[in-house]
Write an enzyme that holds these catalytic residues in place. Structure first.
Site, PDB file in Angstrom:
ATOM      1  N   CYS A   1       3.994   0.554  -0.534  1.00  0.00           N
ATOM      2  CA  CYS A   1       3.500  -0.619   0.182  1.00  0.00           C
ATOM      3  C   CYS A   1       2.303  -1.255  -0.508  1.00  0.00           C
ATOM      4  O   CYS A   1       2.065  -2.445  -0.361  1.00  0.00           O
ATOM      5  CB  CYS A   1       3.123  -0.236   1.605  1.00  0.00           C
ATOM      6  SG  CYS A   1       1.686   0.844   1.704  1.00  0.00           S
TER       7      CYS A   1
ATOM      8  N   GLN B   1      15.232  13.808   1.629  1.00  0.00           N
ATOM      9  CA  GLN B   1      16.548  13.149   1.559  1.00  0.00           C
ATOM     10  C   GLN B   1      16.569  12.188   0.371  1.00  0.00           C
ATOM     11  O   GLN B   1      16.950  12.579  -0.723  1.00  0.00           O
ATOM     12  CB  GLN B   1      16.875  12.467   2.881  1.00  0.00           C
ATOM     13  CG  GLN B   1      17.171  13.459   3.998  1.00  0.00           C
ATOM     14  CD  GLN B   1      17.689  12.802   5.273  1.00  0.00           C
ATOM     15  OE1 GLN B   1      18.078  11.648   5.305  1.00  0.00           O
ATOM     16  NE2 GLN B   1      17.701  13.559   6.357  1.00  0.00           N
TER      17      GLN B   1
ATOM     18  N   CYS C   1       9.451   9.551  -0.320  1.00  0.00           N
ATOM     19  CA  CYS C   1       8.193   9.883   0.351  1.00  0.00           C
ATOM     20  C   CYS C   1       7.728  11.293  -0.016  1.00  0.00           C
ATOM     21  O   CYS C   1       6.614  11.683   0.314  1.00  0.00           O
ATOM     22  CB  CYS C   1       8.367   9.811   1.870  1.00  0.00           C
ATOM     23  SG  CYS C   1       9.409  11.152   2.509  1.00  0.00           S
TER      24      CYS C   1
ATOM     25  N   LEU D   1     -19.508  -4.951  -1.705  1.00  0.00           N
ATOM     26  CA  LEU D   1     -19.937  -3.564  -1.882  1.00  0.00           C
ATOM     27  C   LEU D   1     -18.725  -2.701  -1.564  1.00  0.00           C
ATOM     28  O   LEU D   1     -18.140  -2.814  -0.492  1.00  0.00           O
ATOM     29  CB  LEU D   1     -21.062  -3.296  -0.879  1.00  0.00           C
ATOM     30  CG  LEU D   1     -21.777  -1.976  -0.934  1.00  0.00           C
ATOM     31  CD1 LEU D   1     -22.470  -1.805  -2.266  1.00  0.00           C
ATOM     32  CD2 LEU D   1     -22.816  -1.937   0.174  1.00  0.00           C
TER      33      LEU D   1
ATOM     34  N   ARG E   1      -8.148   2.613  23.586  1.00  0.00           N
ATOM     35  CA  ARG E   1      -7.452   1.768  22.613  1.00  0.00           C
ATOM     36  C   ARG E   1      -5.958   1.807  22.891  1.00  0.00           C
ATOM     37  O   ARG E   1      -5.441   2.810  23.389  1.00  0.00           O
ATOM     38  CB  ARG E   1      -7.746   2.217  21.175  1.00  0.00           C
ATOM     39  CG  ARG E   1      -6.894   3.358  20.679  1.00  0.00           C
ATOM     40  CD  ARG E   1      -7.417   3.947  19.375  1.00  0.00           C
ATOM     41  NE  ARG E   1      -7.240   3.095  18.223  1.00  0.00           N
ATOM     42  CZ  ARG E   1      -6.149   3.070  17.473  1.00  0.00           C
ATOM     43  NH1 ARG E   1      -5.100   3.813  17.765  1.00  0.00           N
ATOM     44  NH2 ARG E   1      -6.083   2.302  16.415  1.00  0.00           N
TER      45      ARG E   1
ATOM     46  N   GLN F   1      21.070  13.806   8.740  1.00  0.00           N
ATOM     47  CA  GLN F   1      21.534  12.442   9.031  1.00  0.00           C
ATOM     48  C   GLN F   1      21.415  12.124  10.509  1.00  0.00           C
ATOM     49  O   GLN F   1      21.053  11.019  10.894  1.00  0.00           O
ATOM     50  CB  GLN F   1      22.993  12.270   8.579  1.00  0.00           C
ATOM     51  CG  GLN F   1      23.172  12.247   7.080  1.00  0.00           C
ATOM     52  CD  GLN F   1      22.461  11.062   6.439  1.00  0.00           C
ATOM     53  OE1 GLN F   1      22.762   9.924   6.729  1.00  0.00           O
ATOM     54  NE2 GLN F   1      21.485  11.338   5.590  1.00  0.00           N
TER      55      GLN F   1
ATOM     56  N   GLU G   1      25.887   6.553  10.263  1.00  0.00           N
ATOM     57  CA  GLU G   1      25.488   5.455  11.145  1.00  0.00           C
ATOM     58  C   GLU G   1      25.405   5.789  12.638  1.00  0.00           C
ATOM     59  O   GLU G   1      24.503   5.317  13.324  1.00  0.00           O
ATOM     60  CB  GLU G   1      26.482   4.301  10.979  1.00  0.00           C
ATOM     61  CG  GLU G   1      26.461   3.705   9.600  1.00  0.00           C
ATOM     62  CD  GLU G   1      27.308   2.457   9.544  1.00  0.00           C
ATOM     63  OE1 GLU G   1      28.502   2.549   9.848  1.00  0.00           O
ATOM     64  OE2 GLU G   1      26.772   1.391   9.222  1.00  0.00           O
TER      65      GLU G   1
HETATM   66  C1  LIG Z   1      -3.690   1.469   6.185  1.00  0.00           C
HETATM   67  C2  LIG Z   1      -4.969   1.200   6.925  1.00  0.00           C
HETATM   68  C3  LIG Z   1      -4.996   1.486   8.264  1.00  0.00           C
HETATM   69  C4  LIG Z   1      -6.155   1.246   8.978  1.00  0.00           C
HETATM   70  N1  LIG Z   1      -6.143   1.522  10.300  1.00  0.00           N
HETATM   71  C5  LIG Z   1      -7.230   1.254  11.037  1.00  0.00           C
HETATM   72  C6  LIG Z   1      -7.238   1.491  12.442  1.00  0.00           C
HETATM   73  O1  LIG Z   1      -6.282   1.979  13.012  1.00  0.00           O
HETATM   74  N2  LIG Z   1      -8.314   1.162  13.132  1.00  0.00           N
HETATM   75  C7  LIG Z   1      -9.409   0.645  12.505  1.00  0.00           C
HETATM   76  O2  LIG Z   1     -10.364   0.390  13.169  1.00  0.00           O
HETATM   77  N3  LIG Z   1      -9.456   0.419  11.194  1.00  0.00           N
HETATM   78  C8  LIG Z   1      -8.391   0.708  10.443  1.00  0.00           C
HETATM   79  N4  LIG Z   1      -8.428   0.454   9.105  1.00  0.00           N
HETATM   80  C9  LIG Z   1      -9.627  -0.185   8.522  1.00  0.00           C
HETATM   81  C10 LIG Z   1     -10.577   0.813   7.946  1.00  0.00           C
HETATM   82  O3  LIG Z   1     -11.167   1.536   8.932  1.00  0.00           O
HETATM   83  C11 LIG Z   1     -11.620   0.055   7.189  1.00  0.00           C
HETATM   84  O4  LIG Z   1     -10.937  -0.544   6.117  1.00  0.00           O
HETATM   85  C12 LIG Z   1     -12.679   0.988   6.689  1.00  0.00           C
HETATM   86  O5  LIG Z   1     -13.530   1.408   7.720  1.00  0.00           O
HETATM   87  C13 LIG Z   1     -13.534   0.358   5.635  1.00  0.00           C
HETATM   88  O6  LIG Z   1     -14.219   1.385   4.927  1.00  0.00           O
HETATM   89  P1  LIG Z   1     -14.261   1.414   3.342  1.00  0.00           P
HETATM   90  O7  LIG Z   1     -15.217   2.431   2.893  1.00  0.00           O
HETATM   91  O8  LIG Z   1     -12.925   1.545   2.762  1.00  0.00           O
HETATM   92  O9  LIG Z   1     -14.848   0.004   3.073  1.00  0.00           O
HETATM   93  P2  LIG Z   1     -14.757  -0.946   1.825  1.00  0.00           P
HETATM   94  O10 LIG Z   1     -13.421  -1.572   1.721  1.00  0.00           O
HETATM   95  O11 LIG Z   1     -15.228  -0.225   0.616  1.00  0.00           O
HETATM   96  O12 LIG Z   1     -15.845  -1.993   2.298  1.00  0.00           O
HETATM   97  C14 LIG Z   1     -15.700  -2.632   3.549  1.00  0.00           C
HETATM   98  C15 LIG Z   1     -16.840  -3.610   3.805  1.00  0.00           C
HETATM   99  O13 LIG Z   1     -18.004  -2.916   4.186  1.00  0.00           O
HETATM  100  C16 LIG Z   1     -19.115  -3.301   3.398  1.00  0.00           C
HETATM  101  N5  LIG Z   1     -19.993  -2.156   3.258  1.00  0.00           N
HETATM  102  C17 LIG Z   1     -19.612  -0.896   2.972  1.00  0.00           C
HETATM  103  N6  LIG Z   1     -20.701  -0.090   2.970  1.00  0.00           N
HETATM  104  C18 LIG Z   1     -21.763  -0.856   3.233  1.00  0.00           C
HETATM  105  C19 LIG Z   1     -23.138  -0.615   3.340  1.00  0.00           C
HETATM  106  N7  LIG Z   1     -23.657   0.589   3.161  1.00  0.00           N
HETATM  107  N8  LIG Z   1     -23.959  -1.657   3.642  1.00  0.00           N
HETATM  108  C20 LIG Z   1     -23.467  -2.897   3.810  1.00  0.00           C
HETATM  109  N9  LIG Z   1     -22.144  -3.191   3.714  1.00  0.00           N
HETATM  110  C21 LIG Z   1     -21.318  -2.188   3.434  1.00  0.00           C
HETATM  111  C22 LIG Z   1     -18.470  -3.787   2.124  1.00  0.00           C
HETATM  112  O14 LIG Z   1     -19.288  -4.706   1.437  1.00  0.00           O
HETATM  113  C23 LIG Z   1     -17.207  -4.424   2.613  1.00  0.00           C
HETATM  114  O15 LIG Z   1     -17.443  -5.730   3.037  1.00  0.00           O
HETATM  115  C24 LIG Z   1      -7.303   0.699   8.344  1.00  0.00           C
HETATM  116  C25 LIG Z   1      -7.265   0.414   6.969  1.00  0.00           C
HETATM  117  C26 LIG Z   1      -6.099   0.661   6.261  1.00  0.00           C
HETATM  118  C27 LIG Z   1      -6.068   0.353   4.792  1.00  0.00           C
HETATM  119  S1  FES Z   2      13.121  11.257   2.327  1.00  0.00           S
HETATM  120 FE1  FES Z   2      13.503   9.128   2.144  1.00  0.00          FE
HETATM  121  S2  FES Z   2      11.677   8.298   2.890  1.00  0.00           S
HETATM  122 FE2  FES Z   2      11.405  10.388   3.262  1.00  0.00          FE
HETATM  123  S1  FES Z   3       1.838   2.783  -1.615  1.00  0.00           S
HETATM  124 FE1  FES Z   3      -0.101   3.521  -1.177  1.00  0.00          FE
HETATM  125  S2  FES Z   3       0.002   3.893   0.911  1.00  0.00           S
HETATM  126 FE2  FES Z   3       1.857   2.891   0.523  1.00  0.00          FE
END
Ligand SMILES: Cc1cc2nc3c(=O)[nH]c(=O)nc-3n(C[C@H](O)[C@H](O)[C@H](O)COP(=O)(O)OP(=O)(O)OC[C@H]3O[C@@H](n4cnc5c(N)ncnc54)[C@H](O)[C@@H]3O)c2cc1C
Ligand code: FES
Ligand code: FES
Length: 1260
Positions: A13, A76, A80, A208, A381, A1125, A1192
């Site tokens: 993805c 399968q 994954c 950041l 939530r 299956q 199926e």
């Molecule tokens: C697949 C997926 C599923 C997710 N599911 C959920 C979910 O179910 N619920 C949910 O709430 N969230 C979800 N998230 C979001 C996730 O929680 C946030 O992306 C995460 O908290 C960001 O943290 P990071 O360290 O990766 O931030 P980064 O991507 O590294 O940064 C995020 C932001 O924070 C800023 N930042 C970071 N640290 C500081 C600092 N010290 N001071 C000032 N600014 C700062 C950065 O500049 C940036 O703007 C999901 C994300 C993904 C990719």
């Molecule tokens: S075995 Fe096909 S996605 Fe998991």
């Molecule tokens: S390819 Fe990285 S999580 Fe789907």
């Protein structure tokens, strides 16, 4: 990693949403699992990354994790599997004796579309420190060696070296500032905090980056300028405990926060830890483990607040903030010590994705206070899926009482998901201060809330009524919780600390499989649960998919340009900017096609590139070819297209004006009276479904430079369909050779669309004379290739008083999208299954395919069967035992409504066994008791039988072909026309060859599916692949044995290799639609399924409690693969009927274009008890060794969850005095469940007049 030729880490993805790319990241203990797709390589300086190749291989030694997932049949299609292996491996590195809960948590971020998860957990739970039944102290895990014993042998020299390396790095400190300069991005890794602050001041607009889980995704979506500079964050990662609470460093990961808080909740008095408990409840469901490991804790979440599930609790907290100016005490700084402390309240959050942090400031730490004695805190939530999903609405609530009373001293309620930023319902809170915590307060609170949280019907994200109702429901839950806790506080009731929900802990039950007869030779593998022949390669990452093949010299990449309009004339296409992008080679459109710009399918044509007019968003209008995939993508974004919009534009199934096809079948429809006096009229809608195979579609086209020859390495379920490539290039099919090693899942989606993509890639290869690779991004795959047809069934059904159905007249409408594709055949299948297992004396069906301006819908596992079956099931309103008695086929020689004779004996046996094994009768009583004693939770139980036709209704497809070569050393090479996509067709073919040739399976090999060896094969679809291919392999082997017979007789003592020195016809089927009769199928597969669910009437959440399936697979060729299956099909049905929801904008653009918006079932959705039984002593004279097709049929069983949910909703509605029938469309999402449970809260939210506004998303 592809540059390093490490292809085991998969792309599913690219957004952290599937876990296929999981690797282990180590800086120093503990190790953590992470999504490689979100890890910029420059962020890995000083870290070690272990991929699946690093832990074991078939050449040296398998790691036990790899071995056990393979042997438990947990792989399968295998796409994954490396990700699953790495999540489990990382867990074991940190925790040699994990509990089941640890395993469950480790796998929350890994999706599998094939298996149904049970065998994966089965394989991994052998590492548990406890026994499989949850009792410790016994020899658990089926006698497999405990992981702790294995682990000592596992410690490799490499691990020790790494350990030393990290220790040295720690001692040396981080070193100085690092700067990485790329073509477009500059990346700084600061040396320490003051360096960070200096950088921040110098580059205030640079993002950041810490975990990159948010920035990474934004960068992909926004212009390249956005990520010109990035700064990594070296702020603190520790947790500091004090009497007043805990302070987390701002680079503390969510996993670390969770662990720390878990410890605190165990240590502290429940009263003091209420806020920690509330946070934990939210964290448990937030994202997957890999994201929680990487994403930094709450501060960055605060910054990207529009997404965070946690932020409604933030108002409890405060953050410390630092900036260069503050730390250098510049004149305006009013704060001592270079930092300032900011409360995290609504003033901090400035708007969508914005805060009042200054651009040069960074968050240093976050403080979470302990709860006070008369303070009660909770978080809520609700998401589309129970875990690993963004919440739709979330809430944080706190009430403080005057000491010793129930009088509200202060109240704070914050909502997320109810607007662009955190919503504080100030008026409501202030209005309730001073009131007693009783029904009067509740009344008033709801009244005030309903006014304050009302969302306009056009609000971003849609589901506005539901979101408003949820906000009331959450408050009601909080109210009840506080009432309960107040009672406990005054000592009237004692309650234990809240336990995690039972579904989190229970164990998936092993499936029950058939045994072979005792007299069968031990060397004969047929009927035995042999492991998938590529399972070990899949578990080690050695298995090759099309995109794993190394680049051919000079290879280019092609990226599609798609329409952004639903119906428009193309005025112009300007690709000059695109060709200026470095690396861009050429632009392709219809003009570049040397042959025909069309795909022909049963006399229906579909353009490869739209020429003059576009008829849906996502239609391919051109393509850019460039040196690399990034360059091709960037260039494609720069193609400018001008359109002239056309009308009319249709999206919804309701539009009847544009009918493509009508088919009609009738039973003994002469008795018109029954149709004219129906007792029930109604309709049921079933939404579409995205295939979401883990491997997206694509191929490599390699021109051979001679005579127009071209090789295609492609993920297709139907190799001959690629004759369209010949038509496109203007060459004969014999010049195009198609190679298929394996597919990372297909489910019907890789039959038709891949042919068009192949033709386009081949055109690019033809034009440039170079090899061309095409790999669709997940978003483009979902947009371009579409999925299962949405259906609407309108019915009139006449009943007798005892429930006997006398007559049914059903009209099916399907949304066919913009072209016919396979829509007419899918509609045929729906009509041919409209009777399911019921004898209905008068049955009439019409099918209409509606042409709309959406991407064309196509084949999907079940092929219209589930839709056809579901409508009749929605009309069988009887308890299960009565259904059988009054409506099921029962005569030994019964006739379907299309007058095909069949014997229903095994269907009735499946049904009886299913009711017995599921203990249906007593559980039904228990459900009734539960519903009588619970107001806000209700249960439902439902059982259905199944009769599913196997084979293609077009007879010419029901044939297989195979070529068997025996080499002089005695080894055997089997080639056949089927494609391996996880269903185990190759394993079964080898089992069959092994039986007939009498050689071990290890001496038989299947290299690939290749049109050069076996042309003109039927698609691997319709559950008929193994039947057709199996017969062909058997036939070919028997012919060879016949040739060998004289030698064998003459020299009986010789060995097989000393002895050693094709096409089968399948059955013909057809239906005469004029007469409404004919043998549509070669035979029927039967089954029955019973499921029980529980719903939360206040939020719409539901819990799958238990499912029992009895399936008739005849005499299984390989029970392990067949059970796989059944489980996989059922779980795909679970998604179809309960969670998978596609959303389109009012302009017809698909909104759900990735795993973050579109939810397929995850481990949390699997019923804790999933029992699969294969019917014993079943025969099928019509297929290979008495087996039956199984791919199926089980999808339909997902409907048992849907109807059980409907039953539970009906129980809830009865409490509100609503006793009549009600409509519920599929899937039964949280929104639909909540909206159907009508109560005082739903009535408080006004329902906007349909048509009076433009909604955010439309039903199609
Ligand atoms: C697949 C997926 C599923 C997710 N599911 C959920 C979910 O179910 N619920 C949910 O709430 N969230 C979800 N998230 C979001 C996730 O929680 C946030 O992306 C995460 O908290 C960001 O943290 P990071 O360290 O990766 O931030 P980064 O991507 O590294 O940064 C995020 C932001 O924070 C800023 N930042 C970071 N640290 C500081 C600092 N010290 N001071 C000032 N600014 C700062 C950065 O500049 C940036 O703007 C999901 C994300 C993904 C990719
Ligand atoms: S075995 Fe096909 S996605 Fe998991
Ligand atoms: S390819 Fe990285 S999580 Fe789907």
């Amino acid at each position: 990693m592809s540059a390093a030729r490490l292809t085991g880490t998969k792309y599913g993805c690219g957004s952290g949403g599937c876990g296929a790319c999981t690797v282990m990241l180590s800086r120093y203990d503990p190790h953590c699992s992470a999504n490689a797709c979100l890890l910029p390589v420059v962020s890995l300086h000083g870290a070690a990354v272990v991929t699946v190749e690093g832990i074991g291989s078939t050449k040296t030694k398998l790691h036990p994790v790899q071995e056990r997932i393979a042997k438990a049949h947990g792989s399968q299609c295998g796409f994954c599997t490396p990700g699953m292996v790495m999540s489990m491996y990382t867990l074991l590195r940190n925790q040699p004796q994990p509990s089941l809960e640890d395993i469950r948590e480790a796998l929350t971020g890994n999706l599998c579309r094939c298996t149904g998860y049970r065998p994966i957990v089965d394989g991994f739970k052998t590492f548990c420190g406890c026994c499989q039944n949850g009792e410790s102290g016994k020899n658990c895990c089926g006698g497999a060696p405990a992981w702790s014993q294995v682990r000592t042998q596992e410690k490799t020299v490499q691990t020790l070296v790494l350990h030393l390396h990290f220790q040295l790095m720690l001692q040396k400190g981080g070193g100085g500032r690092l700067c990485f300069q790329g073509n477009r991005v500059k990346w700084f890794s600061p040396a320490d905090l003051s360096d960070l602050l200096e950088l921040r001041a110098a580059h205030p607009n640079a993002p950041l980056v810490v975990g990159n889980t948010n920035v990474g995704e934004l960068c992909r979506r926004s212009s390249p300028g956005f990520c010109r500079e990035r700064v990594t964050d070296p702020t603190g990662t520790g947790a500091l405990w004090a009497i007043a609470g805990v302070t987390f460093g701002s680079a503390c990961s969510l996993s670390e926060v969770k662990e720390e808080l878990q410890g605190a909740v165990g240590r502290l008095d429940p009263e003091e830890s209420r806020v920690f408990q509330a946070l934990l409840n939210t964290l448990r469901c937030l994202a997957g483990k890999q994201i929680r490991n990487m994403a930094v804790s709450l501060p960055s979440g605060a910054v990207c607040l529009h997404r965070l599930s946690l932020h409604p609790l933030y108002w409890q907290f405060s953050v410390a903030v630092a900036s260069y100016k503050l730390t250098h005490k510049l004149p305006f700084s009013p704060f001592a010590g270079g930092t300032r402390e900011v409360p995290l309240n609504e003033k901090f959050f400035a708007g969508f994705g914005r805060t009042h942090l200054r651009a040069d400031e960074v968050l240093l730490s976050l403080h979470i206070p302990r709860s006070q004695p008369w303070e009660f805190v909770s978080a809520f939530r609700q998401a589309q899926r129970r875990e690993f999903a963004f919440s739709i609405v979330n809430a944080g609530m706190k009430v403080v009482f005057k000491e010793g009373t129930d009088t509200v001293q202060s109240l704070s309620i914050f909502y997320g998901g109810m607007g662009p930023t955190l919503l504080r319902v100030k008026r409501t809170c202030e209005g309730l201060v001073g009131m007693s915590w009783n029904e009067g307060l509740l009344e008033e609170a709801c009244r005030l809330l309903a006014e304050e949280v009302a969302l306009p019907p056009t609000a971003h994200g849609g589901k506005t009524e539901f979101r408003s109702i949820l906000s009331l429901s959450f408050f009601f839950k909080f109210y009840m919780q506080v009432v309960q806790e107040l009672r406990e506080k005054v000592g009237r009731h004692k309650r234990k600390r809240s336990e995690p929900e039972s579904y989190l802990l229970t164990i998936l039950h092993p499936s029950h499989i058939q045994m072979v007869s005792e007299i069968q030779s031990s060397k004969d593998p047929v009927g035995r649960p042999r492991v998938h022949i590529a399972a070990f390669q899949q578990a080690t990452g050695e298995a090759k998919y099309y995109d794993d093949l190394p680049a051919v010299s000079g290879e280019l990449f092609v990226f599609m340009v798609t329409s952004t309009r639903a119906h428009a004339k193309i005025i112009s296409m300007d690709f000059s900017e695109a060709l200026r992008v470095p690396g861009a080679v050429t632009f392709l459109s219809a003009r570049d096609v040397p042959g025909q710009n069309r795909r022909l399918w049963f006399n229906n044509t579909e353009e490869l590139f739209a020429e003059e007019e576009v008829c849906c968003v996502g239609q391919i209008i051109g393509a850019v070819v460039a040196e690399s995939r990034e360059q091709a993508k960037r260039a494609a974004e720069r193609v400018r297209v001008t359109y002239d919009d056309l009308s009319p534009v249709f999206f919804t199934i309701e539009v009847r004006a544009r009918i493509l096809l009508t088919v009609h079948t009738s039973g003994e429809a002469s008795d018109r009276e029954h149709f004219e006096t129906p007792l029930i009229c109604g309709e049921m809608y079933m939404g579409g479904q995205e295939h979401f195979y883990m491997e997206t579609q694509g191929l490599i086209a390699v021109p051979r430079g001679e005579d127009g020859e071209m090789d295609l390495y492609v993920a297709t379920q139907h190799t001959p369909d690629l004759e369209v490539v010949g038509h496109t290039l203007g060459v004969d099919s014999n010049k195009i050779t198609c190679h298929v090693k394996r597919l990372g899942g297909g489910f019907g989606g890789k039959v038709m669309k891949i042919a068009s993509l192949s033709a386009i890639a081949a055109t690019a290869a033809y034009k440039t004379g170079r090899a061309v690779r095409c790999v669709l991004d997940r978003g483009d795959d979902m947009l371009i290739t579409s999925g299962r047809h949405p259906f609407l069934g309108k019915y009139k059904v006449g009943f007798m008083n005892d429930g006997t159905i006398l007559a049914a007249d059903i009209t099916y409408y399907s949304n066919g999208g913009s072209t016919l594709d396979e829509s007419s055949f899918i509609m045929e299948k729906a009509l041919l299954h409209m009777d399911n297992g019921y004898k209905i004396p008068n049955l009439r069906g019409h099918g209409l395919v509606c042409k709309t301006h959406l991407p064309s819908y196509t084949a999907f596992r079940g092929f219209g069967g589930p839709q056809g079956l579901t409508i009749i099931e929605s009309n069988v309103d009887l308890p299960a035992h009565q259904v059988r008695a009054v409506n099921m086929y029962s005569e030994e020689e019964s006739y379907t409504h299309h007058r095909q004779p069949f014997c229903p004996r095994d269907m009735v046996r499946c049904w009886d066994e299913c009711l017995e094994k599921s203990d249906y009768s007593s559980r039904r009583l228990a459900v009734q008791h539960f519903n009588a004693t619970n107001r806000w939770r209700k249960r439902g139980i439902c059982a259905v039988p199944l009769k599913f036709g196997i084979g293609f209704s077009k007879g010419f497809y029901n044939q297989g072909a195979a070529l068997v070569n025996i080499y002089k050393d005695g080894s055997v090479l089997v080639s056949h026309g089927g494609t391996e996509m996880g269903q185990g067709i190759n394993t079964k073919a080898v089992q069959i060859a092994s039986r007939i040739l009498g050689v071990p399976m290890s001496s038989i090999h299947i290299k690939e599916t290749c049109t050069g060896n076996v042309p003109n094969a039927a698609p691997s679809a319709a559950s008929f692949g193994t039947d057709a291919v199996g017969m062909a392999v058997k036939d070919a082997c028997e012919k060879l044995m016949k040739r060998l017979e004289p030698v064998m007789k003459a020299y009986p003592k010789w060995t097989w290799s000393q002895w050693v020195i094709t096409e089968a016809q399948g059955p013909h089927t057809s239906v005469d639609w004029e007469k409404s009769e004919g043998a549509a199928y070669y035979y029927f597969t039967f089954g029955a399924c019973c499921s029980e669910v529980e719903i939360d009437c206040l939020t719409g959440d539901h819990k799958n409690i238990r499912t029992d399936i009895v399936m008739d697979v005849g005499k299984s060729l390989n029970p392990a693969l067949d059970v796989g299956q059944v489980e996989g099909g059922f779980v795909q049905g679970l998604g179809l009927y309960t969670i998978e929801e596609l959303q389109f904008s009012p302009d017809g653009a698909l909104r759900t274009r990735g795993p973050n918006q579109y939810k397929i079932p995850a481990l949390c959705d699997i019923p804790p008890q999933l029992n699969v039984h294969l019917l014993a002593d079943s025969q099928n004279p019509n297929a290979i060794y008495s087996s039956k097709g199984i791919g199926e049929p089980p999808v339909f069983f997902g409907c048992t969850l849907f109807f059980a949910i409907k039953e539970a909703i009906a129980a809830a509605r009865r409490e509100s005095g609503l006793n009549g029938r009600f409509a519920l469309s599929s899937p039964a999402t949280v929104e639909k469940i909540r909206m159907a449970c009508v109560d005082r809260f739903t009535e408080m939210v006004p329902c906007p007049e349909p048509g009076s506004f433009t909604p955010w998303a439309i039903n199609v």
